[in-house]
Design a protein around this motif. Structure first.
Motif, short mmCIF file in Angstrom:
data_model
loop_
_atom_site.label_atom_id
_atom_site.label_comp_id
_atom_site.label_asym_id
_atom_site.label_seq_id
_atom_site.Cartn_x
_atom_site.Cartn_y
_atom_site.Cartn_z
N GLU A 91 -1.14 18.12 -1.55
CA GLU A 91 -2.13 16.99 -1.08
C GLU A 91 -3.21 17.70 -0.63
OE1 GLU A 91 -0.07 14.33 1.52
OE2 GLU A 91 1.28 13.53 0.18
N ASP A 92 -3.26 18.78 0.14
CA ASP A 92 -4.32 19.30 0.64
C ASP A 92 -5.29 19.91 -0.54
OD1 ASP A 92 -3.63 18.58 3.11
OD2 ASP A 92 -2.69 20.66 3.54
N ALA A 144 -7.57 6.62 3.00
CA ALA A 144 -7.41 5.36 2.43
C ALA A 144 -6.31 5.87 1.30
CB ALA A 144 -8.51 4.71 1.62
N LEU A 145 -6.69 7.14 0.79
CA LEU A 145 -5.99 7.74 -0.68
C LEU A 145 -4.68 8.47 -0.39
CD1 LEU A 145 -8.98 9.33 -2.45
CD2 LEU A 145 -7.77 7.25 -3.09
N PHE A 146 -4.79 9.18 0.66
CA PHE A 146 -3.41 9.77 1.35
C PHE A 146 -2.63 9.47 2.54
CE2 PHE A 146 -6.09 12.46 -1.45
CZ PHE A 146 -5.34 13.31 -2.23
N GLY A 147 -3.24 8.47 3.26
CA GLY A 147 -2.60 7.89 4.30
C GLY A 147 -3.09 9.05 5.53
N THR A 171 -3.64 3.19 1.69
CA THR A 171 -4.24 1.81 1.15
C THR A 171 -4.47 1.71 -0.04
OG1 THR A 171 -6.39 2.29 2.07
CG2 THR A 171 -4.86 1.29 3.86
N ILE A 172 -4.78 2.62 -0.85
CA ILE A 172 -5.20 2.81 -2.23
C ILE A 172 -4.06 3.26 -3.10
CG2 ILE A 172 -6.73 3.38 -4.24
CD1 ILE A 172 -8.16 2.00 -2.01
N GLN A 225 -2.03 7.89 -10.77
CA GLN A 225 -2.62 8.93 -11.41
C GLN A 225 -2.58 9.94 -10.38
OE1 GLN A 225 -3.03 9.67 -14.59
NE2 GLN A 225 -4.00 11.62 -14.35
N LEU A 226 -3.16 9.57 -9.21
CA LEU A 226 -3.24 10.34 -8.14
C LEU A 226 -2.01 10.80 -7.66
CD1 LEU A 226 -4.93 12.10 -6.07
CD2 LEU A 226 -4.93 9.91 -4.71
N LYS A 227 -0.93 10.09 -7.58
CA LYS A 227 0.52 10.29 -7.24
C LYS A 227 1.10 11.50 -8.31
CE LYS A 227 3.28 7.52 -5.28
NZ LYS A 227 4.33 6.72 -4.59
#
Length: 156
Positions: free
Chosen positions: A36-37, A50-53, A64-65, A69-71
């Motif tokens: 994630e980093d 918003a993307l990662f909490g 919140t998003i 694809q990001l996951k």
């Protein structure tokens, strides 16, 4: 966290994860946090909370998003680093191909690289403006960053 340890089962079989980590769940969490980093370093102009909490707030806030694809990218990066740690019966070439597809570089641009360069524009919120800085960061998030030195006057 965007990805939970149990979600890595879509990339690696649970018994492979157990063999690599020697049944240490903290190792999986460390690899996910590192992935994630790593992604955050590419996505600096977006609203990362918003993307990662935010896992620094008590209780932990969820992203919140919702972007699969990001996951998927975080899972591939974390899995790749787990597999590199110990390679028990896993085809490392397949993971390398996934790595290049998701991350990439100048020669072979991947998904994260294209977002960073502005070639792909996902529907994500930009970072909010910091009122303590002289420029409006939310206005400069158009994918192009430039800066120059002040004009010099030559005197002879």
């Amino acid at each position: 966290m965007l990805v939970q340890p149990s979600e890595l089962n879509t990339e690696l079989y649970p018994e492979i994860i157990t063999a690599i980590t020697r049944s240490d769940p903290n190792e999986v969490i460390k690899q996910i946090k590192a992935a994630e980093d790593f992604c955050k370093s590419y996505l600096f102009k977006y609203d990362l909370k918003a993307l990662f909490g935010d896992d620094k707030i008590d209780p932990v806030t969820a992203p919140t998003i919702e972007d699969e694809q990001l996951k998927k990218t975080v899972k591939i990066i974390a899995s790749y680093w787990l597999v590199r740690k110990a390679n028990p019966n896993v085809n490392l070439d397949l993971f390398r191909e996934d790595w290049e597809l998701m991350i990439g570089n100048k020669e072979i641009p991947g998904w994260l690289y294209d977002i960073k360069e502005g070639n792909i524009s996902p529907d994500w919120p930009y970072k909010a403006d910091n009122i303590e800085t002289p420029e409006d960061e939310s206005a400069v998030n158009d994918g192009t960053y430039w800066n120059s030195n002040p004009k010099r006057t030559q005197r002879f």
